[in-house]
Design a protein around this motif. Structure first.
Motif, PDB file in Angstrom:
ATOM      1  N   ASN A 166       0.843  -1.196   0.000  1.00 54.25           N
ATOM      2  CA  ASN A 166       0.000   0.000   0.000  1.00 54.25           C
ATOM      3  C   ASN A 166       0.875   1.242   0.000  1.00 54.25           C
ATOM      4  N   ASN A 167       1.749   1.315  -0.959  1.00 50.99           N
ATOM      5  CA  ASN A 167       2.717   2.393  -1.137  1.00 50.99           C
ATOM      6  C   ASN A 167       2.014   3.746  -1.133  1.00 50.99           C
ATOM      7  N   GLU A 168       2.285   4.539  -0.103  1.00 54.34           N
ATOM      8  CA  GLU A 168       1.601   5.821   0.041  1.00 54.34           C
ATOM      9  C   GLU A 168       2.396   6.984  -0.524  1.00 54.34           C
ATOM     10  N   ASP A 169       3.658   6.806  -0.827  1.00 60.55           N
ATOM     11  CA  ASP A 169       4.497   7.923  -1.227  1.00 60.55           C
ATOM     12  C   ASP A 169       4.818   8.003  -2.713  1.00 60.55           C
ATOM     13  N   MET A 170       4.240   7.102  -3.509  1.00 65.74           N
ATOM     14  CA  MET A 170       4.537   7.175  -4.937  1.00 65.74           C
ATOM     15  C   MET A 170       4.052   8.538  -5.444  1.00 65.74           C
ATOM     16  N   CYS A 171       4.930   9.317  -6.012  1.00 67.36           N
ATOM     17  CA  CYS A 171       4.563  10.674  -6.400  1.00 67.36           C
ATOM     18  C   CYS A 171       4.184  10.734  -7.870  1.00 67.36           C
ATOM     19  N   ALA A 172       3.306  11.650  -8.155  1.00 62.47           N
ATOM     20  CA  ALA A 172       2.845  11.865  -9.518  1.00 62.47           C
ATOM     21  C   ALA A 172       3.156  13.305  -9.896  1.00 62.47           C
ATOM     22  N   GLN A 173       4.425  13.581 -10.067  1.00 63.83           N
ATOM     23  CA  GLN A 173       4.844  14.934 -10.380  1.00 63.83           C
ATOM     24  C   GLN A 173       4.394  15.321 -11.777  1.00 63.83           C
ATOM     25  N   ASP A 174       4.172  16.615 -11.952  1.00 59.49           N
ATOM     26  CA  ASP A 174       3.811  17.190 -13.253  1.00 59.49           C
ATOM     27  C   ASP A 174       2.480  16.689 -13.792  1.00 59.49           C
ATOM     28  N   LEU A 175       1.604  16.246 -12.915  1.00 58.17           N
ATOM     29  CA  LEU A 175       0.281  15.813 -13.351  1.00 58.17           C
ATOM     30  C   LEU A 175      -0.773  16.688 -12.684  1.00 58.17           C
ATOM     31  N   ASP A 176      -1.891  16.886 -13.378  1.00 55.43           N
ATOM     32  CA  ASP A 176      -2.966  17.636 -12.728  1.00 55.43           C
ATOM     33  C   ASP A 176      -3.605  16.735 -11.673  1.00 55.43           C
ATOM     34  N   PRO A 177      -4.330  17.315 -10.716  1.00 52.33           N
ATOM     35  CA  PRO A 177      -4.862  16.518  -9.589  1.00 52.33           C
ATOM     36  C   PRO A 177      -5.707  15.313 -10.000  1.00 52.33           C
ATOM     37  N   SER A 178      -6.501  15.432 -11.065  1.00 50.32           N
ATOM     38  CA  SER A 178      -7.324  14.281 -11.461  1.00 50.32           C
ATOM     39  C   SER A 178      -6.467  13.136 -11.991  1.00 50.32           C
ATOM     40  N   GLU A 179      -5.379  13.450 -12.704  1.00 51.65           N
ATOM     41  CA  GLU A 179      -4.465  12.405 -13.188  1.00 51.65           C
ATOM     42  C   GLU A 179      -3.637  11.839 -12.045  1.00 51.65           C
ATOM     43  N   ALA A 180      -3.230  12.693 -11.109  1.00 51.66           N
ATOM     44  CA  ALA A 180      -2.367  12.270 -10.005  1.00 51.66           C
ATOM     45  C   ALA A 180      -3.048  11.222  -9.138  1.00 51.66           C
ATOM     46  N   ARG A 181      -4.371  11.321  -8.966  1.00 50.19           N
ATOM     47  CA  ARG A 181      -5.082  10.356  -8.133  1.00 50.19           C
ATOM     48  C   ARG A 181      -5.025   8.943  -8.708  1.00 50.19           C
ATOM     49  N   LEU A 182      -5.005   8.837 -10.024  1.00 51.04           N
ATOM     50  CA  LEU A 182      -4.991   7.524 -10.665  1.00 51.04           C
ATOM     51  C   LEU A 182      -3.589   7.050 -11.039  1.00 51.04           C
ATOM     52  N   PHE A 183      -2.590   7.914 -10.881  1.00 54.72           N
ATOM     53  CA  PHE A 183      -1.231   7.592 -11.310  1.00 54.72           C
ATOM     54  C   PHE A 183      -0.736   6.272 -10.734  1.00 54.72           C
ATOM     55  N   LYS A 184      -0.904   6.090  -9.432  1.00 55.68           N
ATOM     56  CA  LYS A 184      -0.376   4.916  -8.751  1.00 55.68           C
ATOM     57  C   LYS A 184      -1.054   3.620  -9.204  1.00 55.68           C
ATOM     58  N   ILE A 185      -2.335   3.688  -9.490  1.00 56.56           N
ATOM     59  CA  ILE A 185      -3.049   2.463  -9.843  1.00 56.56           C
ATOM     60  C   ILE A 185      -3.246   2.289 -11.346  1.00 56.56           C
ATOM     61  N   LYS A 186      -2.747   3.220 -12.137  1.00 54.30           N
ATOM     62  CA  LYS A 186      -2.934   3.136 -13.596  1.00 54.30           C
ATOM     63  C   LYS A 186      -2.419   1.814 -14.182  1.00 54.30           C
ATOM     64  N   PRO A 187      -1.225   1.330 -13.810  1.00 54.09           N
ATOM     65  CA  PRO A 187      -0.793   0.029 -14.362  1.00 54.09           C
ATOM     66  C   PRO A 187      -1.755  -1.109 -14.005  1.00 54.09           C
ATOM     67  N   LEU A 188      -2.317  -1.073 -12.799  1.00 56.59           N
ATOM     68  CA  LEU A 188      -3.277  -2.112 -12.407  1.00 56.59           C
ATOM     69  C   LEU A 188      -4.580  -1.977 -13.184  1.00 56.59           C
ATOM     70  N   LEU A 189      -5.064  -0.752 -13.351  1.00 55.63           N
ATOM     71  CA  LEU A 189      -6.294  -0.542 -14.117  1.00 55.63           C
ATOM     72  C   LEU A 189      -6.128  -1.000 -15.561  1.00 55.63           C
ATOM     73  N   THR A 190      -5.014  -0.658 -16.159  1.00 55.32           N
ATOM     74  CA  THR A 190      -4.740  -1.070 -17.534  1.00 55.32           C
ATOM     75  C   THR A 190      -4.680  -2.596 -17.628  1.00 55.32           C
ATOM     76  N   HIS A 191      -3.959  -3.207 -16.702  1.00 53.67           N
ATOM     77  CA  HIS A 191      -3.839  -4.667 -16.678  1.00 53.67           C
ATOM     78  C   HIS A 191      -5.216  -5.328 -16.536  1.00 53.67           C
ATOM     79  N   LEU A 192      -5.995  -4.857 -15.558  1.00 59.69           N
ATOM     80  CA  LEU A 192      -7.306  -5.462 -15.315  1.00 59.69           C
ATOM     81  C   LEU A 192      -8.252  -5.263 -16.503  1.00 59.69           C
ATOM     82  N   ASN A 193      -8.245  -4.080 -17.094  1.00 63.53           N
ATOM     83  CA  ASN A 193      -9.081  -3.855 -18.285  1.00 63.53           C
ATOM     84  C   ASN A 193      -8.696  -4.812 -19.404  1.00 63.53           C
ATOM     85  N   ASP A 194      -7.397  -4.960 -19.644  1.00 66.62           N
ATOM     86  CA  ASP A 194      -6.931  -5.880 -20.685  1.00 66.62           C
ATOM     87  C   ASP A 194      -7.327  -7.323 -20.374  1.00 66.62           C
TER      88      ASP A 194
END
Length: 155
Positions: A109-137
């Protein structure tokens, strides 16, 4: 008969578990390296006892998490209790120590993964984006809906 383990491992396959293991190990090293210079890394702290996790260990960890959804207790420690009462659950300690479970839980449950240079809506999904992409596929490749779907009106 459908094998739940087979379904689980088809969705949570080796590559995604390797990704989760790598991110978990990276975060554990990051936490330890941040604590070391400030003398906050105590010899008996869980993070100082860290050893890299593997996909196989993460399968056990996720299995324990799923079991916790079936066998509900009020505190994490109760799953590892050695009291021989009617609530005794030896399967948890047989597969992983409580200290290792808590260490993995903190680092998965990595809490410190940073999403620099992203707007707030993108930053919220940054950490889980690889999982979302994987699960969708995975869901698209493992399930093909019938050619015609019946739509029911819900009142």
């Amino acid at each position: 008969m459908v094998d739940p383990y087979l379904i689980f491992t088809q969705i949570w396959d080796r590559p995604i578990m390797e990704h989760i293991a790598a991110e978990t190990n990276r975060y554990a090293q990051q936490v330890a390296s941040q604590m070391f210079p400030s003398n906050n890394l105590h010899p008996h702290s869980r993070i100082s006892q860290w050893h890299d996790t593997t996909p196989d260990e993460l399968y056990v960890y996720f299995g324990l998490i799923l079991a916790m959804g079936i066998v509900v207790k009020s505190r994490i420690e109760d799953y590892w209790s050695s009291n021989l009462d009617i609530f005794y659950t030896p399967g948890f300690s047989a597969h992983m120590s409580i200290d290792r479970f808590i260490s993995l839980n903190k680092c998965v449950n990595n809490e410190d993964m940073c999403a620099q240079d992203l707007d707030p809506s993108e930053a919220r999904l940054f950490k889980i984006k690889p999982l979302l992409t994987h699960l969708n596929d995975k869901f698209q490749s493992l399930y093909t809906p019938p050619r015609t779907l019946l739509w029911m009106k819900v009142y």
